[in-house]
Design a protein around this motif. Structure first.
Motif, PDB file in Angstrom:
ATOM      1  N   THR A  27      43.338  45.904  41.265  1.00  8.66           N
ATOM      2  CA  THR A  27      42.537  44.686  41.128  1.00  8.66           C
ATOM      3  C   THR A  27      41.405  44.548  42.140  1.00  8.66           C
ATOM      4  O   THR A  27      40.481  43.781  41.892  1.00  8.66           O
ATOM      5  CB  THR A  27      43.423  43.423  41.235  1.00  8.66           C
ATOM      6  N   LEU A  28      41.468  45.244  43.263  1.00  8.38           N
ATOM      7  CA  LEU A  28      40.365  45.124  44.209  1.00  8.38           C
ATOM      8  C   LEU A  28      39.119  45.754  43.605  1.00  8.38           C
ATOM      9  O   LEU A  28      39.173  46.854  43.049  1.00  8.38           O
ATOM     10  CB  LEU A  28      40.702  45.803  45.539  1.00  8.38           C
ATOM     11  N   PRO A  29      38.009  45.044  43.701  1.00 12.12           N
ATOM     12  CA  PRO A  29      36.791  45.563  43.056  1.00 12.12           C
ATOM     13  C   PRO A  29      36.259  46.811  43.764  1.00 12.12           C
ATOM     14  O   PRO A  29      36.375  46.946  44.975  1.00 12.12           O
ATOM     15  CB  PRO A  29      35.812  44.398  43.182  1.00 12.12           C
ATOM     16  N   GLN A  35      33.457  50.420  53.034  1.00 12.89           N
ATOM     17  CA  GLN A  35      33.846  51.747  52.595  1.00 12.89           C
ATOM     18  C   GLN A  35      35.360  51.817  52.566  1.00 12.89           C
ATOM     19  O   GLN A  35      36.013  51.318  53.477  1.00 12.89           O
ATOM     20  CB  GLN A  35      33.338  52.792  53.581  1.00 12.89           C
ATOM     21  N   HIS A  36      35.908  52.405  51.545  1.00 19.17           N
ATOM     22  CA  HIS A  36      37.355  52.624  51.434  1.00 19.17           C
ATOM     23  C   HIS A  36      38.154  51.323  51.531  1.00 19.17           C
ATOM     24  O   HIS A  36      39.224  51.287  52.128  1.00 19.17           O
ATOM     25  CB  HIS A  36      37.837  53.608  52.495  1.00 19.17           C
ATOM     26  N   GLY A  37      37.645  50.259  50.925  1.00 19.01           N
ATOM     27  CA  GLY A  37      38.318  48.964  50.976  1.00 19.01           C
ATOM     28  C   GLY A  37      39.719  49.003  50.388  1.00 19.01           C
ATOM     29  O   GLY A  37      40.659  48.457  50.962  1.00 19.01           O
ATOM     30  N   ARG A  38      39.869  49.636  49.243  1.00 21.20           N
ATOM     31  CA  ARG A  38      41.196  49.730  48.620  1.00 21.20           C
ATOM     32  C   ARG A  38      42.177  50.464  49.530  1.00 21.20           C
ATOM     33  O   ARG A  38      43.314  50.029  49.712  1.00 21.20           O
ATOM     34  CB  ARG A  38      41.118  50.485  47.299  1.00 21.20           C
TER      35      ARG A  38
END
Length: 134
Positions: A27-29, A35-38
């Motif tokens: 679900t994270l956009p 950078q590399h948020g997920r």
């Protein structure tokens, strides 16, 4: 009793977070402004799972390292709650509910575990006092 309750609650909480990793990953956009948020969010929650499970194992064993694992886990949970709420945007209500019903109570439980010596340690200290005074 405390050892059994904590020994059951912490691993249950840790295992309950595992499906949450999949929710975050899906679900994270993609255009998240980092950078590399997920990977960052999923990795952070994976650390919480590891902390909860480690704390549970150490508490159940009466290990003297249980407070260290528990306080580290409490800090992770507090930081997670903070960043979830601060970065929630339009989903702030959901994040506040999650923080107040999951992360903050678990952090408090971990803090209580960290501030109280393991049961085995208390029993050993009491036995030592009796032996010294006899």
């Amino acid at each position: 009793m405390r050892k059994n309750l904590v020994g059951r609650l912490l691993p249950a909480a840790g295992l309950a977070l595992v499906p949450w990793l999949a929710v975050l990953w899906t679900t994270l956009p993609d255009p998240y402004p980092t950078q590399h948020g997920r990977v960052a969010w999923v990795g952070f929650d994976a650390l919480e799972i590891a902390g909860l499970l480690t704390s549970a194992v150490l508490v159940r064993r009466g290990d003297h390292r249980a407070p260290l694992a528990s306080i580290a886990t409490a800090v992770l949970l507090l930081v997670d709650a903070w960043f979830d709420v601060m970065t929630a945007g339009h989903y702030v209500v959901i994040s506040l509910v999650s923080a107040c019903t999951l992360e903050l109570p678990l952090a408090a439980l971990c803090a209580v575990v960290a501030l109280r010596p393991p049961v085995a340690s208390v029993q050993a200290t009491a036995a030592h006092r009796v032996a010294v005074h006899v």
